[in-house]
Structures are given as C-alpha cells and as structure tokens.
Design a protein around this motif. Structure first.
Motif, PDB file in Angstrom:
ATOM      1  N   ASP A 193       0.822  -1.208   0.000  1.00 55.37           N
ATOM      2  CA  ASP A 193       0.000   0.000   0.000  1.00 55.37           C
ATOM      3  C   ASP A 193       0.857   1.260   0.000  1.00 55.37           C
ATOM      4  O   ASP A 193       0.482   2.277  -0.604  1.00 55.37           O
ATOM      5  CB  ASP A 193      -0.967  -0.003   1.180  1.00 55.37           C
ATOM      6  N   PHE A 197       0.630   4.014  -3.061  1.00 59.55           N
ATOM      7  CA  PHE A 197       0.283   5.416  -2.826  1.00 59.55           C
ATOM      8  C   PHE A 197       1.314   6.350  -3.456  1.00 59.55           C
ATOM      9  O   PHE A 197       0.969   7.268  -4.209  1.00 59.55           O
ATOM     10  CB  PHE A 197       0.179   5.703  -1.332  1.00 59.55           C
ATOM     11  N   ALA A 242      -7.290   4.509  11.388  1.00 57.14           N
ATOM     12  CA  ALA A 242      -7.708   3.487  10.436  1.00 57.14           C
ATOM     13  C   ALA A 242      -7.402   2.120  11.050  1.00 57.14           C
ATOM     14  O   ALA A 242      -6.232   1.773  11.226  1.00 57.14           O
ATOM     15  CB  ALA A 242      -6.977   3.653   9.106  1.00 57.14           C
ATOM     16  N   ASP A 245      -4.657  -0.074   9.538  1.00 56.79           N
ATOM     17  CA  ASP A 245      -3.409   0.626   9.251  1.00 56.79           C
ATOM     18  C   ASP A 245      -2.231  -0.299   9.547  1.00 56.79           C
ATOM     19  O   ASP A 245      -2.080  -0.794  10.663  1.00 56.79           O
ATOM     20  CB  ASP A 245      -3.332   1.884  10.125  1.00 56.79           C
ATOM     21  N   GLY A 271     -10.570   0.956   6.546  1.00 56.94           N
ATOM     22  CA  GLY A 271      -9.464   0.857   5.624  1.00 56.94           C
ATOM     23  C   GLY A 271      -8.118   0.972   6.292  1.00 56.94           C
ATOM     24  O   GLY A 271      -7.977   0.785   7.507  1.00 56.94           O
ATOM     25  N   HIS A 273      -3.855   2.803   6.077  1.00 60.51           N
ATOM     26  CA  HIS A 273      -3.187   4.073   6.335  1.00 60.51           C
ATOM     27  C   HIS A 273      -3.440   5.114   5.251  1.00 60.51           C
ATOM     28  O   HIS A 273      -3.576   6.309   5.561  1.00 60.51           O
ATOM     29  CB  HIS A 273      -1.674   3.818   6.450  1.00 60.51           C
ATOM     30  N   ASP A 275      -5.993   5.214   2.952  1.00 66.35           N
ATOM     31  CA  ASP A 275      -7.375   5.407   2.520  1.00 66.35           C
ATOM     32  C   ASP A 275      -7.915   6.816   2.770  1.00 66.35           C
ATOM     33  O   ASP A 275      -8.709   7.312   1.975  1.00 66.35           O
ATOM     34  CB  ASP A 275      -8.284   4.367   3.169  1.00 66.35           C
ATOM     35  N   TYR A 277      -6.748   9.630   2.181  1.00 69.50           N
ATOM     36  CA  TYR A 277      -6.373  10.610   1.168  1.00 69.50           C
ATOM     37  C   TYR A 277      -7.234  10.537  -0.088  1.00 69.50           C
ATOM     38  O   TYR A 277      -7.394  11.551  -0.777  1.00 69.50           O
ATOM     39  CB  TYR A 277      -4.901  10.415   0.766  1.00 69.50           C
ATOM     40  N   ALA A 279      -9.893   7.272  -1.180  1.00 70.95           N
ATOM     41  CA  ALA A 279     -11.186   6.608  -1.018  1.00 70.95           C
ATOM     42  C   ALA A 279     -11.954   7.132   0.186  1.00 70.95           C
ATOM     43  O   ALA A 279     -13.184   7.235   0.150  1.00 70.95           O
ATOM     44  CB  ALA A 279     -10.979   5.095  -0.900  1.00 70.95           C
ATOM     45  N   GLY A 280     -11.250   7.459   1.248  1.00 70.96           N
ATOM     46  CA  GLY A 280     -11.914   7.924   2.461  1.00 70.96           C
ATOM     47  C   GLY A 280     -11.830   9.418   2.685  1.00 70.96           C
ATOM     48  O   GLY A 280     -12.066   9.897   3.801  1.00 70.96           O
TER      49      GLY A 280
END
Length: 298
Positions: A193, A197, A242, A245, A271, A273, A275, A277, A279-280
C-alpha cells in the motif's frame, strides 16, 4: 476556489505552499495550518482537504516541509522531526500576521508523521485552539521495531554508524529509499500500500523523491510524539484512526487516545493508512472539517 501561492521564513529557511481563502469570508476567518507526512509533498492530495475546509468557511495554509518539494533547505530529503515541529510554529506565526486570519482561532492538522507533529504542537503552543491528527505517528521506537525485519536491523544500524562517520569526514549524507516495489527490499515505508500510494501519485506530485537521508530514519526512531498527548487538553483533539493501518499501528493510536484528556473525539475510518487521502477523503476530511467548524467557527 480562492488559492494563492505563499512563502514565509522559518528560522532562516523559506517554506512555500498555498493559502486557501475561506469561502464567503468578508473579514478575518479561522485558519488551519497543514503539512504532509513522511517524505510527502502538498500535491499528494492535501488540496482535497484544504478545499473542504475553505468551502466550510475556514482558511487553510498548506506548505511543504523544509528540504522537500517547493520549500528551501539543505540537505535535501532530510526530515528532522523537531525542525518540522518548529516550522509548524513558524507557519502559525505567519498565519497570524495575515489580515485574513483571526489569530484567536487557529487550528493545526497533521497526517501520519506530521500527525505526530500536530500532537506535539498542540501540546506546547497555546495559540493552537483546535487540533486534528490523522493516522498519526505515535512512537518511533515501537514503530521502528515493528517496521524493520529483525534480520535487517543489524545492517541498518551499521549503516547509521557508517553514515555518521562519513558525514564527520565531510561527505554528503547517505540516502535510503522511501518505498520499494519489491516487498523484500529494504525501505523506510515497507508494504504494497505504501508503494501504491507514492508510485501512484508521482504524476500529480513530480517534486516528490523516493529517497530520504539515513539520518532521517535515525531521527524518526528517536521521535516519541505520543508522550505529549496528555498535555494537549484543554485544546480540543480529534484523532482519526484506520483500524487496518499497517504503517502507524492502530493499537498505539488508541492507547494514546485513552491517555488524552477531554475535550476529545475518536473517529475510526474503514481501511488502511492511505485510505483517508483518496477513497476515504470525504469521511476523513469531513470529520476534520466538522471538528474545526465546531470549535473554531461555531
């Protein structure tokens, strides 16, 4: 959206970023001071949070840390957590000089590594009237213990020692990758992940570099922002965690929340760490916005 480029002095180093004007504001408005996490630059999705804040009547001051992105500072790609804490305080001072800022209503927002900074700044600087820490770094020693594989630790510590001796001889600081596509390769932020990112945001953030100095890692392992959490009160604290995370351990964040005094609020965001930024963003940014509006604009 009313956004302009800014720059300000931080103990002799020029830091650069953006200032978002609060929508509909005719006079001074609350101002949120914001910076990104470990190695990241403002283009890596901080504009989404700042736009949400501005739309709700909050100014947002977003900047790149020293030695990164658009900001000045040497050595490049080095992050001293205490220098970054002092720079948050310089940003607060700069914000207070602006005619558009109500200097009695300043908040700070931080995420990941800078989430730890936000906790420290809120505890030691009473100009801060509200704080949001999103998936924050809590303990360098404990996070480092979990993040570095035991078979890789002796080699990493040896590199720290060798780098210190090289710098003593006048050589440039050694560098280390932030993320790696190969899950077995040594890097500062391991995990698929993390790679997804940062690798996925290079187009929107061309100034980001996949390297930090070795001294950055050494300082991160010594940094313990969680010890400041009980000192934040009476400043209102929102902690966004999260549960899945894998970078900043949720149990450390939840333990820190239990040590915090009122007023405080905990938000559990589905979600991992990164997410918050993308999707969340609506949920994470919305929770932060509402907290700031409640305590700064209400």
């Amino acid at each position: 959206m009313d956004r302009r480029d800014i720059e300000f002095d931080a103990d002799g180093t020029t830091l650069r970023g953006w200032f978002y004007r609060a929508a509909g504001a005719a006079g001074p408005a609350p101002t949120i001071v914001m910076a990104h996490g470990f190695s990241a630059v403002k283009e890596q999705y901080l504009d989404g949070f700042a736009e949400m804040f501005a739309a709700a009547g909050l100014n947002a001051l977003v900047y790149d840390h020293r030695n990164l992105g658009a900001s000045d500072g040497e050595p490049r790609q080095e992050m001293d957590p205490w220098a970054q804490v002092r720079d948050y305080r310089s940003a607060i001072t700069y914000a207070a000089t602006l005619a558009t800022t109500d200097r009695e209503r300043i908040g700070v927002w931080g995420t990941s590594y800078s989430g730890g900074h936000a906790l420290v700044v809120a505890a030691i600087d009473r100009r801060v009237k509200c704080v949001v820490a999103q998936v924050p770094h809590i303990s360098g020693s404990e996070s480092g213990r979990r993040r570095v594989r035991p078979d890789q630790l002796p080699g990493l510590l040896a590199r720290f020692d060798a780098d210190r001796e090289a710098r003593f001889r006048g050589e440039p600081p050694g560098l280390f990758p932030v993320v790696a596509a190969d899950p077995a390769a040594p890097c500062a932020l391991p995990g698929a992940d993390c790679w997804e990112f940062f690798d996925g945001s290079t187009t929107r953030a061309p100034s980001w570099r996949n390297q930090v100095t070795l001294r950055t890692l050494e300082m991160a392992r010594e940094y313990e922002p969680g010890v400041y959490v009980p000192r934040i009160s009476p400043t209102p604290l929102l902690l966004i965690v999260a549960p899945h995370d894998r970078l900043t351990p949720p149990d450390l964040m939840l333990e820190a929340y239990e040590r915090a005094l009122q007023p405080k609020r905990l938000v559990l965001l589905p979600g991992g760490h990164f997410d918050p930024y993308i999707a969340g963003l609506a949920e994470a940014g919305g929770a932060a916005r509402d907290w700031f509006v409640q305590h700064l604009a209400g």
